[in-house]
Design a protein around this motif. Structure first.
Motif, PDB file in Angstrom:
ATOM      1  N   ARG A   1       0.829  -1.215   0.000  1.00  0.00           N
ATOM      2  CA  ARG A   1       0.000   0.000   0.000  1.00  0.00           C
ATOM      3  C   ARG A   1       0.859   1.260   0.000  1.00  0.00           C
ATOM      4  O   ARG A   1       0.559   2.236  -0.699  1.00  0.00           O
TER       5      ARG A   1
ATOM      6  N   HIS B   1       2.325   1.639  -3.456  1.00  0.00           N
ATOM      7  CA  HIS B   1       1.285   2.078  -4.390  1.00  0.00           C
ATOM      8  C   HIS B   1       1.012   3.568  -4.233  1.00  0.00           C
ATOM      9  O   HIS B   1       0.877   4.304  -5.234  1.00  0.00           O
ATOM     10  N   ARG B   2       0.925   4.031  -2.995  1.00  0.00           N
ATOM     11  CA  ARG B   2       0.689   5.465  -2.769  1.00  0.00           C
ATOM     12  C   ARG B   2       1.839   6.307  -3.317  1.00  0.00           C
ATOM     13  O   ARG B   2       1.617   7.355  -3.940  1.00  0.00           O
TER      14      ARG B   2
ATOM     15  N   LEU C   1       3.922   5.492  -5.776  1.00  0.00           N
ATOM     16  CA  LEU C   1       3.889   5.461  -7.240  1.00  0.00           C
ATOM     17  C   LEU C   1       2.788   6.354  -7.797  1.00  0.00           C
ATOM     18  O   LEU C   1       2.984   7.065  -8.790  1.00  0.00           O
ATOM     19  N   GLU C   2       1.620   6.300  -7.157  1.00  0.00           N
ATOM     20  CA  GLU C   2       0.523   7.137  -7.626  1.00  0.00           C
ATOM     21  C   GLU C   2       0.844   8.613  -7.451  1.00  0.00           C
ATOM     22  O   GLU C   2       0.532   9.447  -8.318  1.00  0.00           O
ATOM     23  N   ALA C   3       1.483   8.960  -6.324  1.00  0.00           N
ATOM     24  CA  ALA C   3       1.855  10.357  -6.109  1.00  0.00           C
ATOM     25  C   ALA C   3       2.887  10.808  -7.136  1.00  0.00           C
ATOM     26  O   ALA C   3       2.799  11.910  -7.699  1.00  0.00           O
ATOM     27  N   LYS C   4       3.853   9.956  -7.423  1.00  0.00           N
ATOM     28  CA  LYS C   4       4.867  10.296  -8.428  1.00  0.00           C
ATOM     29  C   LYS C   4       4.252  10.439  -9.806  1.00  0.00           C
ATOM     30  O   LYS C   4       4.551  11.387 -10.549  1.00  0.00           O
ATOM     31  N   ARG C   5       3.349   9.501 -10.167  1.00  0.00           N
ATOM     32  CA  ARG C   5       2.704   9.587 -11.476  1.00  0.00           C
ATOM     33  C   ARG C   5       1.834  10.830 -11.586  1.00  0.00           C
ATOM     34  O   ARG C   5       1.854  11.539 -12.606  1.00  0.00           O
ATOM     35  N   ALA C   6       1.072  11.124 -10.540  1.00  0.00           N
ATOM     36  CA  ALA C   6       0.208  12.305 -10.572  1.00  0.00           C
ATOM     37  C   ALA C   6       1.021  13.587 -10.688  1.00  0.00           C
ATOM     38  O   ALA C   6       0.669  14.505 -11.447  1.00  0.00           O
TER      39      ALA C   6
ATOM     40  N   GLU D   1       4.517   7.473 -18.954  1.00  0.00           N
ATOM     41  CA  GLU D   1       3.605   7.208 -17.842  1.00  0.00           C
ATOM     42  C   GLU D   1       2.387   6.425 -18.310  1.00  0.00           C
ATOM     43  O   GLU D   1       1.889   5.542 -17.612  1.00  0.00           O
TER      44      GLU D   1
ATOM     45  N   GLN E   1       1.369   1.901 -17.448  1.00  0.00           N
ATOM     46  CA  GLN E   1       0.151   1.253 -16.967  1.00  0.00           C
ATOM     47  C   GLN E   1      -0.100  -0.078 -17.653  1.00  0.00           C
ATOM     48  O   GLN E   1      -1.068  -0.750 -17.352  1.00  0.00           O
TER      49      GLN E   1
END
Length: 442
Positions: A217, A220-221, A223-228, A282, A286
């Motif tokens: 978790r 994942h957070r 990675l999502e923060a970096k992608r965003a 990016e 996915q």
């Protein structure tokens, strides 16, 4: 399943034992059981041996004396025969007048006597000599007992196999969380964080599964923060870059401004391509979700991309070898076009002053197609090969900047290949560099 006649079966068995915790635990259980059994039997044999010498042997010697007295002196065949019928013993009488055996055949006196020394009377334990010179020998009659040890042996083997099966089943159930953790780690590694590892127990393995879920978790957070963040920055940069390009193009084309104007336009184009490549990397990160698959003739697409790159430019044409009858693959046409353009552009830029033009070869590979692009330039150091497909990596930063590269071309090619389920390999061709991509078929 390989049989015992397969010369490699022992290698496979050793590999399975070395990589399976369940098999090693069951083997440990069996070895422990065998060791305990041998230790128990050895101890009991030693204890019974001491008891035999101290207590049982005198009793047996006294009992043999009584049996010999019952047969009489001179020996009576009738009494010896009655004794053999009443007890599970064989009787042998040998002497000057009588030579008789109750049961002809193998003699089993050693089953009683073993390796024991002579009795205190100076004769073997199961042998007596009468006053008239006859010798009476006794031995076990095993004819009635020969099936019982065999039956006991089969029962013991069945119990051992049953215990082994129960131990394996218990160990398998005990280590089931490890299978869940391994499957969960594979899912997390492929980017699927939606399904956590099931926590089935409250022991150490259950705690490990919970800890891995917590770590997943957190990753994942991050990675999502970096992608965003990267997507937001890339999107926000597009608007000022567009405005800067428009303003630059509106500058007067006078002699003193023209050189600066062209340099600005080149730098803005480089920044635009960088933003586009970042967004594309990016999206490709996915996996399959970002692909729009359609049947594509890779040969025609490769010719089209090569013609576009060399048209109107002072570049040598690409030498192409495209095998006729290539299978039509279901791929994302725009992404494969990007892959071909980046590979050919990289080969063309590094072919300046080379002895031969770059090469592009397409040929069948199983149900798919292999794409090989080679240049005849200087190549790179062997130590740098593994990093060439990493983002923003440039083995010669000043040369790459001069030629317009930003270090994302090969990285995007690798992402395109992996997103299609293919492979991407780079090697030094001596001279030059060779990139091989395999796109699988259906």
């Amino acid at each position: 399943m390989p049989g015992t006649d397969d010369p490699r079966w022992h290698v496979r068995a050793r590999h399975a034992l070395g990589h399976s915790l369940r098999l090693r635990l069951v083997a440990l259980f069996l070895l422990l059981a065998l060791g305990m059994t041998l230790a128990f039997l050895g101890g009991m044999q030693k204890a019974l041996g001491i008891g035999w010498r101290d207590a049982a042997r005198p009793l047996v010697a006294d009992y043999v004396d009584r049996l010999a007295a019952e047969i009489g002196s001179p020996p009576s065949i009738e009494r010896a025969q009655a004794l053999a019928q009443r007890l599970p013993v064989n009787v042998r009488i040998s002497g000057p007048r009588i030579n008789w055996e109750s049961t002809p055949g193998p003699w089993h006196e050693r089953a009683w006597d073993g390796a024991e020394q002579d009795s205190p009377r100076g004769q073997p334990l199961l042998q007596r000599t009468t006053a008239d010179g006859h010798r009476i020998q006794l031995g076990l009659n095993l004819a009635s007992l020969q099936n019982q040890p065999r039956r006991v042996g089969w029962i013991t083997l069945a119990i051992l196999l049953a215990l082994t099966a129960l131990a394996y089943g218990y160990v398998r159930r005990l280590l089931r969380p490890l299978d869940d953790i391994r499957s969960g780690a594979a899912r997390f590694g492929s980017g699927d964080f939606g399904t956590p590892i099931p926590v089935r127990r409250r022991d150490e393995l259950g705690q490990l599964a919970g800890d891995v879920n917590t770590m997943a978790r957190s990753i994942h957070r991050m990675l999502e923060a970096k992608r965003a963040l990267l997507l937001a920055i890339s999107h926000e940069l597009r608007s000022p870059l567009t405005r800067a390009r428009i303003n630059t193009e509106l500058l007067p084309e006078t002699a003193d401004v023209l050189a600066q104007r062209q340099a600005l336009l080149r730098d803005l184009a480089l920044m635009r391509d960088l933003v586009t490549d970042l967004l594309e990397s990016e999206r490709l990160g996915q996996g399959h979700a970002g692909l729009h698959l359609e049947p594509t003739d890779l040969g025609a697409l490769a010719r089209e991309v090569a013609a576009q790159l060399t048209a109107g430019a002072d570049l040598e044409p690409v030498w192409m070898e495209i095998v006729p009858g290539l299978p039509e693959l279901s791929v994302d046409r725009s992404r494969v076009r990007l892959l071909l353009r980046n590979l050919l552009d990289n080969a063309l830029r590094h072919s300046a002053g080379a002895s031969q033009a770059p090469e592009l070869a397409l040929q069948p590979e199983g149900t798919g197609v292999s794409i090989v692009v080679r240049d005849y330039g200087a190549g790179v150091e062997e130590a740098a090969l593994a990093q060439l497909a990493q983002p923003f990596y440039r083995p010669d930063a000043s040369r790459e900047r001069a030629t317009g590269g930003v270090g994302l071309g090969l990285y995007l090619c690798k992402l395109v290949a992996l997103a299609h389920g293919g492979s991407f390999d780079i090697r030094n061709a001596q001279p030059g560099l060779e990139v091989r991509v395999v796109l699988p078929g259906a």
